[in-house]
Design an enzyme around this catalytic site. Structure first.
Site: not given
Length: 359
Positions: A112, A125, A132, A136, A139, A209, A232-233, A351
């Site tokens: 993407e 982006c 990935c 997460c 996500c 990021s 990304s916290l 995403c």
């Protein structure tokens, strides 16, 4: 992807070459010096390297056979050598003008990319991996699994594709698409160099990021790039962070922030912290206060991102009052903060959603 799958994360390398080697072909991602050496190896004069560079990066040529300044004989000889461009598999347009792309790579994998236009800029982006491995919990990409890293040319191609489609020069690039950029550092650094020197985008207009990979932020700092680092916290403490990001277990938040402080010292660049607000999970005033204590005295900025719901998770977006209450606490604690609302929600903006639905 479940938390148990995190054990298959690509293992970090401890060395990052200052100038990552490029394998030619594909040609995209190569510098003018590399392209000059390549044409000379194929019996062409050195000036052909600059011509090839212009046709790839300025004209967006997709086949060597289309470069009219080259002789027909040589074009025929190298016609099958790939430049490294993708195909648009699907294109989704939101009412606000944001365009989301599914790009098909040479091996059939789909990634993407998003083009985000405003009056004064065009931001892309980009993805750094197919899928990935960070898992997460909120996500869609993380739930879809990990396939492989993207090569340098596959990252640069995303920017050129959006630029061509919009018929407008790209001014900003954010590595916030699919994947964890710091698990693909060799090609990340190469892509940054190419986007800067070949495509002509200033490094200060590039943002990387990361969820945070041990030692990788420190290694990135050694390159003395002028890019913006966005971490990304998503939580103010380790317990909550592990709940949201299972792969954060081996990397305590204290160590992550220490490495971020070191990044600031080495580069002189502030760090942005991304914090997705999840209703009833991490959006309480006490979370904001705890976050402020963590970041006090830090050359940083907090980007609050109200959650964009996905079908694969039950999280919800907090209401406006909760968002503003969180902002108020940070402001009272003298923490630089802004709220970033995602563009293109009508185009499967989360995403990984568009890839999952249109693959």
């Amino acid at each position: 992807m479940s938390a148990k799958s995190v054990s298959v994360l690509p293992s970090p390398k401890t060395d990052i070459p200052q100038q990552p080697n490029i394998s030619i072909p594909p040609l995209l991602g190569a510098s003018v010096e590399e392209l000059t050496a390549w044409v000379q190896q194929h019996g062409q004069p050195a000036y052909r390297g600059k011509q090839l560079h212009d046709w790839i990066y300025q004209k967006g040529v997709r086949s060597l056979s289309d470069i009219s300044v080259f002789s027909k004989q040589w074009r025929a000889e190298v016609a099958e050598i790939p430049i490294g461009r993708s195909k648009i598999h699907h294109r989704s347009v939101a009412p606000d003008g944001t365009v989301k792309y599914l790009l098909q790579l040479a091996d059939g994998q789909i990634v993407e990319s998003v083009g985000i236009p405003t009056e004064k800029r065009l931001t892309v982006c980009v993805s750094s991996q197919v899928g990935c491995p960070m898992a997460c919990d909120f996500c869609a990409t993380g739930k879809g699994g990990y396939k492989r890293n993207l090569a340098r040319h596959e990252i640069v191609d995303q920017v050129l594709t959006v630029q061509e489609d919009f018929q407008q020069r790209v001014s900003h690039v954010v590595f916030m698409g699919m994947g964890e950029p710091l698990l693909n550092t060799d090609h990340l650094i190469g892509a940054i160099q190419s986007l800067n020197k070949d495509v002509g985008i200033g490094q200060r207009n590039l943002t990387v990021s990361t969820v945070g990979i041990r030692d990788r932020i420190r290694q990135l700092a050694q390159h003395q790039l002028q890019v913006t680092l966005a971490v990304s916290l998503h939580a103010p403490n380790q317990t909550l962070r592990e709940q949201l990001i299972p792969s954060a277990h081996p990397y305590p938040i204290e160590d992550l922030l220490a490495e971020c402080r070191e990044y600031v010292e080495i580069t002189g660049r502030r760090v942005s912290f991304e914090y997705i607000l999840l209703a009833g999970v991490n959006d309480f005033p006490e979370h904001a206060l705890e976050l402020a204590k963590r970041l006090r005295g830090f050359q940083s900025h907090v980007n609050l991102i109200p959650y964009n719901p996905i079908e694969e998770a039950d999280y919800k977006r907090p209401n406006q009052n909760r968002i503003q209450a969180f902002v108020k606490v940070l402001q009272q604690q003298k923490i630089a903060v802004s709220v970033r609302y995602s563009r293109g929600l009508e185009a499967d903006a989360a995403c990984g959603q568009l890839r999952a639905s249109k693959k």
